[in-house]
Design a protein around this motif. Sequence first.
Motif, short mmCIF file in Angstrom:
data_model
loop_
_atom_site.label_atom_id
_atom_site.label_comp_id
_atom_site.label_asym_id
_atom_site.label_seq_id
_atom_site.Cartn_x
_atom_site.Cartn_y
_atom_site.Cartn_z
N ALA A 17 0.84 -1.20 0.00
CA ALA A 17 0.00 0.00 0.00
C ALA A 17 0.88 1.26 0.00
N LEU A 18 1.94 1.24 0.79
CA LEU A 18 2.85 2.39 0.82
C LEU A 18 3.57 2.55 -0.51
N LEU A 19 3.88 1.44 -1.17
CA LEU A 19 4.53 1.51 -2.48
C LEU A 19 3.64 2.23 -3.49
N VAL A 20 2.38 1.85 -3.56
CA VAL A 20 1.46 2.49 -4.52
C VAL A 20 1.24 3.94 -4.15
N ALA A 21 1.11 4.23 -2.85
CA ALA A 21 0.96 5.62 -2.42
C ALA A 21 2.18 6.45 -2.84
N ARG A 22 3.35 5.86 -2.68
CA ARG A 22 4.57 6.58 -3.07
C ARG A 22 4.60 6.84 -4.58
N ARG A 23 4.17 5.87 -5.36
CA ARG A 23 4.14 6.06 -6.82
C ARG A 23 3.20 7.22 -7.19
N GLU A 30 -1.29 14.27 -4.31
CA GLU A 30 -1.20 14.34 -2.86
C GLU A 30 -1.78 13.07 -2.26
N VAL A 31 -1.14 12.59 -1.22
CA VAL A 31 -1.52 11.32 -0.61
C VAL A 31 -1.58 11.49 0.90
N MET A 32 -2.53 10.81 1.52
CA MET A 32 -2.58 10.71 2.97
C MET A 32 -2.77 9.23 3.33
N ALA A 45 9.50 6.88 6.09
CA ALA A 45 10.62 6.45 5.26
C ALA A 45 10.29 6.54 3.78
N SER A 46 9.00 6.47 3.45
CA SER A 46 8.56 6.60 2.05
C SER A 46 8.18 8.04 1.71
N GLY A 47 8.34 8.96 2.67
CA GLY A 47 8.01 10.36 2.43
C GLY A 47 6.52 10.62 2.33
N LEU A 48 5.71 9.85 3.07
CA LEU A 48 4.25 9.95 2.94
C LEU A 48 3.63 10.58 4.18
#
Length: 425
Positions: A17-23, A30-32, A45-48
């Motif tokens: 989920a964090l990978l897709v949010a980062r993409r 913008e992502v939350m 760590a993923s900048g999210l």
Amino acid sequence: MRFLFTTFEGGGHVPPALLVARRLRERGHEVMVLSDSANREQAAASGLPFQSWRRAPNRHTAGQADDPLDEWRSRWPPAIVRRLCEAVISGPSLAYAEDALETAEVFRPDAVVSNELLFGAMAAAEARGLPLALLTANVWCFPTREDVPPFGPGFAPARGAWGRHRDESVRRLSSDWYQAGLPALNAARARLGLPAMNRTLDQLFAADFILLGVARSFDYGATAPRGFAYAGPLGAEPSWAREAEAEALLDEGRPNILISLSTTAQGQTDLLRRCVQAAVATPANVIVTLGPALDGAELPRAANLKVVKAAPHDVIVPRCRLVLTHAGHGTVIRPLMHGVPVVCVPTGRDQPENAARVAHAGAGLRLSPRASTAVIRRAIGQVLDDPRFGQAAERLGTAIRQEADGGRKAAEWLEELARQRSRMS
């Protein structure tokens, strides 16, 4: 555009989920991320941007032994489903919905991307009229698909009339088990101003589509039915898994075997001990990654054994001859993508399904979680000695690699969902 991701600390489904949010963020959106406090550091760590659940269950550490999702304590399928409903799907559905609505009120998302178990978050998106996608990090876990065997037992694909009857019967039966969660779900829907449902699993139809974070080639080569899309494997190692020095664990003079039995507590301590006893009885160099849920204090000591809390599997696995695992999706896919065969000892959740797919492809073996040390040792020897397992793993891995794009396809699907709803409005 703005995307709200809702998930919870459940082990392997958080990094995808964090990978897709980062993409999506890399593509200018913008992502939350709304999840358990245990995932805050991974998101950072993923900048999210990140918020934790306030009313809903909020795990502060990964792998905690008292995790409210403790369905693994039972082996009786209806009891497992009932506990899943009580702990995640419907019991806390109003709390999940209220937290999601509160976050949406401030963040103003154009679409919601939810873990497939958070029915409360789905109801929140429905109540607010927001586009909704479900994102899985494993094979589809509900009995709503007819093109693959029903989730749970780890059946091989049906052959003939008897096999089709078997699958239809199990789908119907297991769908009924989820009715245990209907009263709590409908109570939450009433509070949200939504009509009552006749079936618990009808809440899934609130989703515009379902993104399967698996390779089609791994999922018996099935064609995604209407409302589903294969996004390919979303393999992303958690940030805490990069801590160990991989070179110190590997041995170039003998075969390397990796043992990894989940990042969440599932009562697997005794199974780990049997796996280690079996592996150290071979000439191999044995590497054990414990993850946050396990303690290696009770493991046997051996000259050919190295035990660490965490290590980068992306570095270690390609140099292994075999991976011995509980068969969680991420732990199975990584060796296959490197052409490494797998010995699977599934204990529950999606693990029997993953193990069945490995065995069906000839890329490894599936054992009972009650397998003795001797049985596990024989399976290790069989896979190490027979090159056909490695050849099959390489064939399947080649097909999986062709579908792997690091979350790009998933991000494109989600962009299109938000655009379509924007054009409609």
